[in-house]
Scaffold this active site. Structure first.
Site, short mmCIF file in Angstrom:
data_model
loop_
_atom_site.label_atom_id
_atom_site.label_comp_id
_atom_site.label_asym_id
_atom_site.label_seq_id
_atom_site.Cartn_x
_atom_site.Cartn_y
_atom_site.Cartn_z
N HIS A 19 -4.87 -0.09 10.66
CA HIS A 19 -6.06 -0.94 10.59
C HIS A 19 -6.71 -1.07 11.98
O HIS A 19 -7.39 -2.07 12.24
CB HIS A 19 -5.68 -2.33 10.09
CG HIS A 19 -5.02 -2.35 8.75
ND1 HIS A 19 -4.22 -3.39 8.32
CD2 HIS A 19 -5.02 -1.45 7.73
CE1 HIS A 19 -3.76 -3.14 7.10
NE2 HIS A 19 -4.23 -1.96 6.72
N HIS B 167 -11.52 -1.54 6.17
CA HIS B 167 -10.07 -1.59 6.03
C HIS B 167 -9.36 -0.88 7.20
O HIS B 167 -8.68 -1.51 7.99
CB HIS B 167 -9.72 -0.95 4.69
CG HIS B 167 -8.27 -0.95 4.35
ND1 HIS B 167 -7.81 -0.56 3.12
CD2 HIS B 167 -7.17 -1.26 5.07
CE1 HIS B 167 -6.49 -0.65 3.09
NE2 HIS B 167 -6.09 -1.07 4.26
N HIS C 86 -0.69 4.92 8.22
CA HIS C 86 -1.82 4.10 7.78
C HIS C 86 -2.03 2.96 8.77
O HIS C 86 -1.09 2.22 9.09
CB HIS C 86 -1.57 3.53 6.38
CG HIS C 86 -2.61 2.55 5.95
ND1 HIS C 86 -3.95 2.90 5.83
CD2 HIS C 86 -2.55 1.23 5.66
CE1 HIS C 86 -4.64 1.84 5.47
NE2 HIS C 86 -3.81 0.81 5.35
N GLU D 288 0.81 -1.22 0.00
CA GLU D 288 0.00 0.00 0.00
C GLU D 288 0.84 1.28 0.00
O GLU D 288 0.36 2.34 0.38
CB GLU D 288 -0.94 0.00 1.20
CG GLU D 288 -1.93 -1.15 1.18
CD GLU D 288 -3.05 -0.94 2.17
OE1 GLU D 288 -4.13 -0.49 1.75
OE2 GLU D 288 -2.83 -1.21 3.37
#
Ligand code: ZN
Length: 242
Positions: A98, A168, A96, A77
């Site tokens: 989760h 996500h 980023h 990603e």
């Protein structure tokens, strides 16, 4: 220490902090715009954040290609980082995550994440969750695994500090590693409190003016939690930057 060496250290520190605060687990990543080269950024090789060392950090261009460092596996990603840097010149760092506490809001388009306490003013203006299905079709794995999806996510983020991603996770940005780390952590905290408040009734959120004032106040002191988190989770890297 050179600015690049400092950036490598900060990425390792932030990775350890975010793992230690349960914002990242085996997955998720931190990056920083390259301090010296336009169009490039720094990010760890594909490795669990709790294990990242400064030497794991590699240099990528905005097309997600490695330009400096050994030929190592990269995060699938990485494009979300690249495209946010490309679209937002004010962004110096990206996280980023989760984290599961954010996912109820990412799965419920009718309920926006809104700032519920003074530590979370940056959440004002957070858009509804980005839906990968709108861009990748109904059968994708939801990952931002190419530049087109990265660009779509960056556009959805707009000028906000955080973008949720359906099914996500979420991505937080900031003008420094410390700021992006703070925002990633407090997004999860805000979601915990907001969910609790919703179960009690109809929460009163910070107004736009309150959110702006509270965020300015918090960001002027972001070095304080950064120093604490470094002590808790990354002290083995040596001297803590203040
Ligand atoms: Zn992800």
């Amino acid at each position: 220490m050179s600015s690049v060496a400092e950036a490598r250290l900060e990425i390792a520190q932030a990775s350890r902090i975010l793992a230690g605060e349960a914002i990242l687990d085996a997955f998720g990543h931190v990056s920083r715009r390259h301090p010296e080269r336009d169009g490039h950024f720094l990010i760890a090789r594909a490795r669990a954040p709790a294990l990242v060392e400064p030497d794991d950090v590699v240099e990528l261009d905005f097309d997600g290609r490695i330009v400096s460092g050994p030929d190592v596996p990269l995060f699938l990603e990485r494009y979300l980082h690249a495209e946010i840097y490309r679209r937002r010149p004010d962004v110096e760092a990206v996280v980023h995550s989760h984290a599961m506490t954010v996912l109820p809001f990412a799965a419920t388009p009718s309920v926006l994440v809104r700032p519920i306490c003074h530590m979370c003013g940056f959440l004002h203006g957070t858009p509804c969750a980005f839906d990968a299905a709108d861009h990748a079709g109904p059968g994708s794995d939801l990952l931002i695994r190419n530049a087109a999806l990265g660009a779509a996510l960056a556009e959805h983020l707009g000028e906000a500090a955080v973008v949720l991603m359906r099914g996500h996770g979420y991505t937080a940005v900031g003008a420094s590693i410390a700021m992006a780390t703070y925002r990633a952590i407090y997004t999860a905290r805000n979601c915990e409190v907001q969910l609790a408040a919703i179960t009690l009734g109809d929460p009163v959120y910070l107004s736009e003016a309150e959110a702006s004032a509270a965020d300015a106040s918090a960001m002027s002191q972001v070095h304080r939690p950064w120093e604490l988190w470094c002590m808790r989770h990354a002290s083995h890297f040596g001297e803590i930057q203040k």
